[in-house]
Design an enzyme around this catalytic site. Sequence first.
Site, PDB file in Angstrom:
ATOM      1  N   HIS A 238     -30.397  10.150   1.922  1.00  7.17           N
ATOM      2  CA  HIS A 238     -31.831   9.844   1.805  1.00  7.17           C
ATOM      3  C   HIS A 238     -32.209   8.637   2.685  1.00  7.17           C
ATOM      4  O   HIS A 238     -33.142   8.682   3.476  1.00  7.17           O
ATOM      5  CB  HIS A 238     -32.178   9.473   0.359  1.00  7.17           C
ATOM      6  CG  HIS A 238     -31.924  10.514  -0.676  1.00  7.17           C
ATOM      7  ND1 HIS A 238     -32.698  11.635  -0.846  1.00  7.17           N
ATOM      8  CD2 HIS A 238     -30.966  10.581  -1.637  1.00  7.17           C
ATOM      9  CE1 HIS A 238     -32.238  12.350  -1.863  1.00  7.17           C
ATOM     10  NE2 HIS A 238     -31.193  11.740  -2.363  1.00  7.17           N
TER      11      HIS A 238
HETATM   12  O1  RIB Z   1     -34.766   9.472  -4.380  1.00  8.97           O
HETATM   13  C1  RIB Z   1     -33.772   8.967  -3.530  1.00  8.97           C
HETATM   14  C2  RIB Z   1     -33.863   7.478  -3.448  1.00  8.97           C
HETATM   15  O2  RIB Z   1     -33.634   6.923  -4.723  1.00  8.97           O
HETATM   16  C3  RIB Z   1     -32.796   6.856  -2.532  1.00  8.97           C
HETATM   17  O3  RIB Z   1     -33.314   5.697  -1.947  1.00  8.97           O
HETATM   18  C4  RIB Z   1     -31.695   6.498  -3.476  1.00  8.97           C
HETATM   19  O4  RIB Z   1     -30.922   5.386  -3.024  1.00  8.97           O
HETATM   20  C5  RIB Z   1     -32.470   6.094  -4.690  1.00  8.97           C
HETATM   21  O5  RIB Z   1     -32.879   4.751  -4.517  1.00  8.97           O
END
Ligand code: RIB
Length: 311
Positions: A238
């Site tokens: 992500h």
């Molecule tokens: O939804 C994904 C996000 O939430 C990413 O940044 C992960 O590290 C969590 O913080």
Amino acid sequence: MAKRPFIIDCDTGTDDAIAIMAAFGCREITVRAVTSVNGNVKEEYTSRNNLNIVHYLGLETEVMRGAQIPFYPRGNYYDTTHGATGLGNVVLPDAPKEKFSKEIASEAIWRIANEEDGELELLVIGPMTNIAIAISNHPGLVGKIKHIWAMAGSVVGGNCSTTAEFNIWADPVSAKLVFAAGIPITMIGLDVTEKAVLNRADAEEIRSFGNRAGILTANILDYMLNRYKVGGEDAMMHDALALAAAVKPECLVCRDYFVDVECGGQYTAGHTMVDVRGRLGKQPNASVALELDLAAFKSWLKECIRQCGTV
Ligand code: RIB
Ligand code: CA
């Protein structure tokens, strides 16, 4: 060409850790500071993870502590996605706590934004609490931040509820303020980040680089892949994808839309409302990532990890 100055604001977190290491392998940028926020785990752990990663890899940057609770009462919501302390089952040597900057995240953002005279960019890969505090205390920040690259939200669906992505869900009030502030922002949401998945072969290739960052990344990926095997989230990059949006834009297709954040509703608190049909007739306030070139992203990410700390 001058390196672009960045601050990484993060809730480290397994994928945050990989994004941090990638950032220090990006020759286009210089990381002025790594700031912690409550999110995946409590801020006492996210800040410790940031300090330990920076110290373990010998990275040159400042590490500041940040917000410990969001502006939206979520209570004790923490789960085991990132393990008890945020890096899964990976343990790093504890860096001396004296290595923390004495400055809090929101004030560091303000100071460095002034030092960089309008060139500072923010990689925001956790809940937006620190950014909202910085803007609330220093409204002039709006004209001093060149761009926010945020792993945030989604056009469709959520990973925290049927409609909300975690970073927004954890503090929708802060996110609403940031999206409305008028700072240029690119929203890299689940629509693309859930496709940015690494596999075991990728992990072993990265481990074969033999550098500390490569081995640490591979160990974190092992945790993520084992988590997936038992029903947890896959090895989704992500946060590294939000960095790629900034320095490798050809990995993504983005379009400009009006985005706002829903802070209430049984099913909708934390939802990023993306007006894809322009029904509201409002000027777009965000660039939203819609499509991913996975091969280009993977190749870029591996090269950054291989180069971590050397560029
Ligand atoms: O939804 C994904 C996000 O939430 C990413 O940044 C992960 O590290 C969590 O913080
Ligand atoms: Ca994160």
